[in-house]
Design a protein around this motif. Sequence first.
Motif, PDB file in Angstrom:
ATOM      1  N   CYS A 112       0.741  -0.042  11.320  1.00 56.22           N
ATOM      2  CA  CYS A 112       0.152  -0.195  12.870  1.00 56.22           C
ATOM      3  C   CYS A 112       0.349  -1.725  13.373  1.00 56.22           C
ATOM      4  O   CYS A 112       1.392  -2.344  12.955  1.00 56.22           O
ATOM      5  N   ARG A 151      -8.352  -4.069   5.688  1.00 57.16           N
ATOM      6  CA  ARG A 151      -8.460  -2.405   6.712  1.00 57.16           C
ATOM      7  C   ARG A 151      -7.179  -1.869   5.357  1.00 57.16           C
ATOM      8  O   ARG A 151      -7.686  -0.302   6.486  1.00 57.16           O
ATOM      9  N   CYS A 152      -6.717  -2.427   4.819  1.00 52.87           N
ATOM     10  CA  CYS A 152      -5.925  -0.832   4.466  1.00 52.87           C
ATOM     11  C   CYS A 152      -6.692  -0.446   3.506  1.00 52.87           C
ATOM     12  O   CYS A 152      -6.515   0.883   3.119  1.00 52.87           O
ATOM     13  N   GLU A 155      -1.595  -8.101   4.782  1.00 53.41           N
ATOM     14  CA  GLU A 155      -1.627  -6.550   3.999  1.00 53.41           C
ATOM     15  C   GLU A 155      -2.083  -6.470   2.370  1.00 53.41           C
ATOM     16  O   GLU A 155      -1.593  -7.501   1.920  1.00 53.41           O
ATOM     17  N   CYS A 172      -7.558   2.597   5.752  1.00 51.61           N
ATOM     18  CA  CYS A 172      -7.115   2.592   6.101  1.00 51.61           C
ATOM     19  C   CYS A 172      -6.867   3.988   5.020  1.00 51.61           C
ATOM     20  O   CYS A 172      -6.116   4.835   5.116  1.00 51.61           O
ATOM     21  N   PHE A 173      -6.620   3.837   3.646  1.00 59.67           N
ATOM     22  CA  PHE A 173      -6.046   4.959   2.407  1.00 59.67           C
ATOM     23  C   PHE A 173      -7.642   6.110   2.727  1.00 59.67           C
ATOM     24  O   PHE A 173      -6.839   7.165   2.282  1.00 59.67           O
ATOM     25  N   ASN A 194      -2.470   5.769  11.918  1.00 64.64           N
ATOM     26  CA  ASN A 194      -2.427   4.368  11.421  1.00 64.64           C
ATOM     27  C   ASN A 194      -0.961   3.494  12.152  1.00 64.64           C
ATOM     28  O   ASN A 194      -1.279   2.594  12.801  1.00 64.64           O
ATOM     29  N   CYS A 253       4.767  -1.573   8.018  1.00 70.86           N
ATOM     30  CA  CYS A 253       4.212  -0.317   7.283  1.00 70.86           C
ATOM     31  C   CYS A 253       3.479   0.607   7.964  1.00 70.86           C
ATOM     32  O   CYS A 253       3.776   2.361   7.726  1.00 70.86           O
ATOM     33  N   SER A 303       0.989  -4.488  11.563  1.00 70.09           N
ATOM     34  CA  SER A 303       1.725  -5.415  10.291  1.00 70.09           C
ATOM     35  C   SER A 303       2.950  -5.169  10.737  1.00 70.09           C
ATOM     36  O   SER A 303       3.999  -5.809  10.068  1.00 70.09           O
TER      37      SER A 303
END
Length: 215
Positions: A210, A125-126, A121, A129-130, A68, A208, A213
């Motif tokens: 990416c 999307r996050c 954020e 990503c996690f 990311n 963060c 962010s």
Amino acid sequence: MAEDKKLNTIWTGDFQEAILENCILSEVGLDSNKKSVLLHSCCGPCSTSVIERLSDDFNITVYFYNPNITDEREYRLRRDTQVEFIEKFNMATGKKVGFIEGPYDKMTFLDRSSGMEGEPEGGLRCTGCFELRLRKTGEEAKSLEFDYFATTLTVSPHKNYKIISAIGNNLGAELEIDYLDMDFKKKDGFKRSIELSKKYGLYRQNFCGCLFSER
Ligand code: SF4
């Protein structure tokens, strides 16, 4: 972990040659009474208080898998800072925290985020990503026969613990490996990470990871 896989430090990727001389490639010093954990880490600063908290009870190997971080220079900076902290921490405490670098497959992250570029954020999307980073960590932990997998992500006050916990536990059930479910921001974990980052002189980023962010 199986005997032949009990290495506590494995250096991989293009970083290997640069620092191979300084690494620990044996299980000497590992406490056989402790369980092993493959700890996904997003960056050195966030890992500080997590490693400090877990290192009395677990043999820790840090897994740096963060596709990311879309800017390659920033990726290398964070990875090098992670290694810098582990080396300094091991030196200062006599602990044997290990390190594995995962693949830097940022296209996987960008594909996964497609259509969600404009998400705020903490949005969908996050969550993806996690899941991406935790899934890879769980798979690696399973393959290397660690007792647990975990992540430093919960140390951040900007990351939703409940979402990360649900992802980790679901993956643990799917992959058949225990997820070490801890909210590392508790007991002043985030504050302690700032203190330790200063103490060890670590680079601390202000976004963060990416490109979305960074905007
Ligand atoms: S803002 Fe952070 S957690 Fe969210 S997608 Fe970007 S790098 Fe991942």
